[in-house]
Design an enzyme around this catalytic site. Structure first.
Site, PDB file in Angstrom:
ATOM      1  CG  ASN A 106      -1.531   1.473   1.354  1.00 47.63           C
ATOM      2  OD1 ASN A 106      -1.858   1.777   0.459  1.00 47.63           O
ATOM      3  ND2 ASN A 106      -2.537   1.505   2.604  1.00 47.63           N
ATOM      4  CG  HIS A 425       1.105   6.879  -0.014  1.00 41.71           C
ATOM      5  ND1 HIS A 425      -0.189   6.464   0.585  1.00 41.71           N
ATOM      6  CD2 HIS A 425       0.764   7.975   1.464  1.00 41.71           C
ATOM      7  CE1 HIS A 425      -1.182   6.856   1.387  1.00 41.71           C
ATOM      8  NE2 HIS A 425      -0.123   7.632   1.781  1.00 41.71           N
ATOM      9  CD  GLU A 466      -2.928   8.181  -0.675  1.00 41.63           C
ATOM     10  OE1 GLU A 466      -3.495   8.293   0.429  1.00 41.63           O
ATOM     11  OE2 GLU A 466      -2.992   6.862  -0.965  1.00 41.63           O
ATOM     12  CD  GLU A 538      -8.754   7.589  -2.478  1.00 39.99           C
ATOM     13  OE1 GLU A 538      -8.543   6.792  -1.002  1.00 39.99           O
ATOM     14  OE2 GLU A 538      -8.229   8.037  -2.924  1.00 39.99           O
ATOM     15  CG  HIS A 541     -11.569   1.805   2.994  1.00 41.01           C
ATOM     16  ND1 HIS A 541     -11.407   1.043   3.895  1.00 41.01           N
ATOM     17  CD2 HIS A 541     -10.493   2.230   1.864  1.00 41.01           C
ATOM     18  CE1 HIS A 541     -10.763   0.488   2.692  1.00 41.01           C
ATOM     19  NE2 HIS A 541      -9.854   0.961   2.330  1.00 41.01           N
ATOM     20  CG  PHE A 602      -5.368  -1.406   3.678  1.00 44.02           C
ATOM     21  CD1 PHE A 602      -5.482  -2.067   4.594  1.00 44.02           C
ATOM     22  CD2 PHE A 602      -5.551  -0.479   2.733  1.00 44.02           C
ATOM     23  CE1 PHE A 602      -6.521  -0.865   5.318  1.00 44.02           C
ATOM     24  CE2 PHE A 602      -6.222   0.389   3.358  1.00 44.02           C
ATOM     25  CZ  PHE A 602      -6.629   0.333   4.572  1.00 44.02           C
TER      26      PHE A 602
HETATM   27  C1  GAL Z   1      -5.876   6.192   0.312  1.00 40.82           C
HETATM   28  C2  GAL Z   1      -5.707   5.754  -0.644  1.00 40.82           C
HETATM   29  C3  GAL Z   1      -6.160   4.593  -1.846  1.00 40.82           C
HETATM   30  C4  GAL Z   1      -6.360   3.248  -0.985  1.00 40.82           C
HETATM   31  C5  GAL Z   1      -6.925   4.107   0.153  1.00 40.82           C
HETATM   32  C6  GAL Z   1      -7.023   2.901   0.969  1.00 40.82           C
HETATM   33  O1  GAL Z   1      -5.381   6.478   0.833  1.00 40.82           O
HETATM   34  O2  GAL Z   1      -5.832   7.169  -1.905  1.00 40.82           O
HETATM   35  O3  GAL Z   1      -5.368   4.147  -2.547  1.00 40.82           O
HETATM   36  O4  GAL Z   1      -4.945   2.552  -0.297  1.00 40.82           O
HETATM   37  O5  GAL Z   1      -6.764   4.948   0.941  1.00 40.82           O
HETATM   38  O6  GAL Z   1      -7.401   1.646   0.398  1.00 40.82           O
HETATM   39 MG    MG Z   2      -1.663   5.649  -1.321  1.00 40.43          MG
END
Ligand code: GAL
Ligand code: MG
Length: 994
Positions: A106, A425, A466, A538, A541, A602
């Protein structure tokens, strides 16, 4: 060592973006005789490092390639690879070369830094094939197009190095004319898995490798339409469409004076629209000093143009022709355009002058058998599944897609945030200020804009994801603003690293946070602060059993100025199909290929499985994103029908009503709707008389009148249910005789395999904690806290009875039915439970379920707005998530039955206090679910495990975002509840009672 590049190592240098790469351009229609696809099976060899590749691997005759891959999806034969494809797709036991498997991380990089350090082992694939071009091509310019290579590539034609390119999510083109020969030509493309550019491709997804998009050749005339930039604007005040076409003419030999471009606009059916235009191609000898390039600009106005929107995606066909000095047309091409105007004004994102609701989702390219090599059919299937659930906006997280994606969004009607392939990131706050990476920022963003600008579906440019907020962002933002002043910019990091009110204005025209709390967005909206609308890039989740409080988000969004919606995280799980030695097939998540380091499941956080099976939360998504709503008017005497669309009326839908009394349909009919303009609401009289007895609901369903691209005629688009009167007591109880007190035996006793036991926890969901990522949950305290607290309290390995004070009594009536009464007192230090209820088991012959409550699919107290109250029937659910966890609840049950369909025996649960409870019946205990790391480890029991919960904690989104809201917590220390277990014989099954 690679031939010709010699001792240079461009892949290791952040500054080297490309060598010999041609300028990016918009995709233009090409005569089929000048296009040759090179997709198919290529000869392939894999090396462990770019330095291991001998010159002979890319020069000399192309090796023969073995027969193409067999029928097993993803299977690879030794020495060959499909193009498009990822060589990192597991070979699944087929005769194979050494495997180089997918790697999931991640935030962290898969290898140690700091940038631009690269790993010792850096797999490098050499793809080879031959091709032959028509003789006619040899006098023209031949261009090699490489659609996408992860992470970088270099190409050779007939031993001649033709170019090198970075950015795995955009195409690269090279002029190979000088290297061509008549007859067979040898082509070699070397792809290196990791590069300095990997540090800006650190998205949360599998690290893959290979040529994952199409490769083709194109033949271009010496004087060529090199690019067309179409700006199709809608003048909102008078409805006039203004089309400006800027045609760039390329001269591959000495430029000449006197060329002309003509342009013509027509409807998609070929009816001419507006006036044909022409412009001469500027020439530098004729215009010294002011010469701005060989760009001819034409403008055409169309009165009463039909605008483009996601609701009515009308397109027009622009034809562009090139005319030589003697007046002959030498080339013609075509661009499909849509007239629309996007702007941010007064804290609103406006399309054609109207605010829109952003019913969005984040989409990654993913196919479980082909990885990043998605086909047009895959993309179309995604879009169909999206629109069936009322999703009408996509953020291309976190990189530009294949152009077919945008073509489909233009054609079908989807709003798009197009995101540059930039994510640093792991080095979140350094690379964005690192000038060595400035060129990468600029190239990745500017090339995306140059390629995708003609698509009406693209409303907004995103600077990436990010990557902190730094110099490189402001540089890229400035470039885009100047190059395309017609679209707003999006970059989450700009307001995030500054502030929401006026922070990062250079780089973002939206406040676009990820995973904000409902309270924080409400405060931003209600304060009236700043000039920017808030659209969450976003939210919610979808990892495992999730998406709690989605309806609460939308309750606040729809009533708070400045808020317009957002993009759910995320569309699909990224499971990769893995064939294990023992014959098991599974969808694998991080770590299941043995890679280190990794971030487990994840990567499985989609609203659908990797196979595009909707997870249960999709019912909630479809409901929350519905384009029309029906509510009860304040005086309760009428319905309020609201049109949440921005452009269309409701004419494309037919409405039906249904009156439910105690769950049974008492009356139904068609609801005649008046004209309801976009963004407006109208009251319509109640279509029926409200009965005086029983619990009464009125359900309104909106169905599609005609078949559309996403669904057949009759498809249920939207529904609402209003409560008209509430039952005073639970009258689902069969007439009972007098009560006998005491512990007398009763009918249920002969059926219970395991006794009725107190239950205070559930198998933790991903939002309760990460059972596979113990370090995150236990040491770092990241994610939901429930799992750790429940384990510490002993719930994972002790009966709840032993941990709290529990009193229960049972009374038996003269029919032999039992009523259970429980009081539970939790010690002061005891954590909030996941559930307060009981569990017991029934024999395997109870194979069907029927209930009067919310359904038909799984739902939870903070995710049940999209679940209708009614009488439902189904088999026990199968566990729908990649990592076993709590599933299958049905909330607000007035009664719940487990049925043996052969004998007709039924066990009916009837809550008596409170009068509704949450129930589930599955073939797994909470402990079974918790013990299994992956779905294929889970063994279903024969018996049916039944749960009755007086209280069940909400789901929240604690895996990444806000946890359960207070109103869905179980914060009390004392609970009291009662229910009856009624055994009903075969003679009553199917009698329609209840
Ligand atoms: C965010 C990110 C996504 C993914 C998500 C968690 O921080 O932009 O790419 O990592 O969180 O699933
Ligand atoms: Mg990321």
């Amino acid at each position: 060592m690679l031939a010709v590049i010699g001792t240079l190592r461009p892949w290791a240098e952040p500054e080297t973006i490309s060598i010999h790469r041609l300028a990016m351009h918009a995709p233009l229609l090409v005569d089929p005789q000048y296009h040759q696809s090179l997709d198919g099976s290529w000869a392939f060899s894999l090396f462990q490092h770019p330095d291991d590749v001998p010159p002979s691997a890319v020069t000399g005759p192309t090796p023969p390639r073995p027969t193409p891959p067999g029928p097993t999806p993803g299977a690879t034969q030794a020495g060959s690879q499909p193009v498009p494809g990822n060589w990192t797709i597991p070979h699944n036991g087929a005769a194979s070369i050494v495997e180089d498997l997918p790697h999931y991380t991640n935030v962290q990089m898969p290898f140690p830094g700091p940038p631009p350090a690269l790993p010792q082992r850096n797999p490098t694939g050499v793809y080879r094939r031959t091709f032959t071009v028509a003789d006619e091509w040899l006098d023209r310019q031949t261009v090699l197009h490489i659609g996408g290579a992860e992470s970088v590539h270099a190409a050779w034609v007939n031993d001649v190095f033709v170019g090198y390119g970075t950015d795995s999510r955009l195409p690269s083109e090279y002029d190979i004319s000088a290297a061509l020969r008549p007859g067979a030509n040898d082509l070699a493309i070397v792809v290196i898995r990791y590069s300095a550019g990997s540090y800006v491709e650190d998205q949360d997804q599998w690290w893959m490798a290979g040529l994952h998009r199409g490769v083709f050749l194109e033949s271009r005339p010496a004087v060529d339409i090199a690019d067309v930039r179409a700006v199709a604007d809608l003048r909102v005040n008078d409805g006039v469409g203004v089309l400006t076409l800027t045609t760039t003419v390329g001269f591959s030999s000495a430029p000449e004076k006197g060329w002309t471009v003509t342009t013509r606009l027509a409807t998609m059916d070929g009816i001419a629209v507006g006036e044909d235009q022409s412009a001469s191609v500027p020439h530098r000898f004729a215009q010294p000093y002011v010469f701005s390039g060989h760009q001819a600009v034409t403008t055409c106005e169309v009165t009463d143009v039909e605008p483009w929107s996601a609701e009515a995606p009308t397109r027009y066909r622009a034809t562009i022709s090139l005319i030589d000095l003697s007046g002959h047309e030498t080339q013609t091409t075509e661009v499909l355009v849509g007239f629309r105007h996007v702007e941010v004004r007064d804290r609103q994102l406006l399309v054609n002058g109207q605010p829109i609701w952003v019913f969005g989702v984040n989409r990654h390219d993913h196919n479980p058998d082909r990885g990043k090599a998605v086909t047009a059919d895959d993309i179309r299937a995604d879009l169909i599944q999206m629109r069936r659930h009322n999703i009408s906006a996509v953020r291309t997280s976190h990189y530009p897609n294949d152009t077919v994606f945008y073509d489909l969004c233009d054609e079908l009607g989807m709003y798009v945030i197009d995101e540059a392939n930039i994510e640093s990131h792991a080095y979140n706050t350094s690379l964005c200020n690192d000038s060595r990476y400035a060129a990468a920022w600029l190239a990745r963003g500017s090339r995306m804009v140059q390629r995708d600008s003609n698509h009406p579906s693209v409303l907004i440019w995103s600077l990436g994801n990010e990557s902190g907020y730094g110099d490189n962002h402001d540089a890229l933002a400035a470039w885009i603003r100047r190059n395309d002043p017609h679209r707003p910019l999006h970059y989450e990091g700009a307001p995030f690293h500054t502030n929401w009110v006026d922070g990062g204005m250079l780089a973002s025209d939206l406040v676009c946070p990820m995973y904000p709390s409902i309270a924080s967005i409400e405060t931003y909206g209600a304060d009236g602060a700043g000039t920017r609308p808030l659209i969450m890039c976003e939210y919610s989740h979808a990892m495992g059993n999730s998406n709690g409080s989605l309806a609460d988000y939308w309750d606040v969004i729809t009533r708070t100025p400045g808020l317009q919606g957002g993009f759910l995280w995320e569309w699909k799980d990224h499971g990769i199909r893995q064939y294990l030695g023992d014959g098991t097939v599974r969808l694998a998540y991080g770590g299941q290929f043995g890679e280190q380091p990794h971030d487990g499941n994840f990567v499985a956080d989609g609203l659908t499985s990797a196979d595009l099976e909707p997870h249960p939360a999709m019912a909630e998504v479809a409901w929350v994103y519905r384009p029309v709503t029906a509510t009860l008017a304040a005086n309760a005497g009428a319905l309020v029908i609201s049109n949440r669309q921005s452009f269309l009326d409701l004419g494309w839908m037919r409405a039906e009503w249904q009156l439910l009394v105690d769950g049974n349909v008492a009356e139904s009919g068609e609801l005649i709707l008046p004209d309801i303009a976009p963004h407006s609401a109208v009251e319509v009289p109640l279509p029926c008389v409200i009965p005086s007895r029983g619990e009464v609901f009125l359900t309104i369903r909106f169905h599609q009148r005609r078949a559309s691209w996403c669904a057949p005629a009759g498809h249920l688009v939207a529904w609402d249910q209003v409560a008209l009167s509430v039952a005073e007591a639970n009258d689902a109880l069969p007439a009972a005789g007098t009560h006998d007190f005491g512990d007398a035996p009763c009918a249920i006793d002969s059926l219970l395999i395991a006794p009725v036991e107190l239950e205070l926890w559930r198998a933790p969901t991903d939002n309760d904690g990460f059972k596979l990522l113990a370090d995150l949950s236990e040491r770092l305290g990241i994610g939901g806290r429930g799992m750790v607290a429940w384990k510490r309290a002993g719930l994972a390995d002790h009966p709840a009875e032993d941990l709290v004070e529990h009193r229960s009594t049972r009374t038996v009536d003269s029919d032999g039915n039992a009523e259970y009464h429980h009081t539970v007192t939790l010690p002061d230090e005891f954590p909030q439970p996941a559930r307060v209820g009981v569990t017991f088991s029934l024999p395997p012959r109870f194979t069907r379920l029927r209930w009067y409550g919310r359904g038909p699919t799984e739902n939870y107290p903070d995710r049940n707005s999209g679940s209708m109250v009614g009488v439902w029937e189904s088999e026990p659910d199968a566990m729908p998530y990649l990592v076993p966890q709590e599933f299958g609840l049905r909330t607000d049950c007035r009664w719940f039955e487990c049925i043996d369909p052969i004998s007709g025996d039924r066990v009916r649960i009837v809550p008596t206090g409170p009068t509704t409870m949450h129930c589930s019946a599955r073939h797994h205990t909470a402990a079974d679910l918790f013990a299994a790391a992956t779905a294929t480890d889970l063994i279903a029991r024969d018996e049916l495990i039944v749960n009755i919960d007086a209280g069940h904690r909400g789901l929240g989104t604690g895996s990444c975002g806000p946890d359960v809201l207070p109103q869905y917590e179980l914060a009390e220390k004392q609970y009291e509840f009662s229910y009856r277990l009624v055994v009903l014989g075969s003679q009553r099954y199917g009698a329609g009672d209840g």
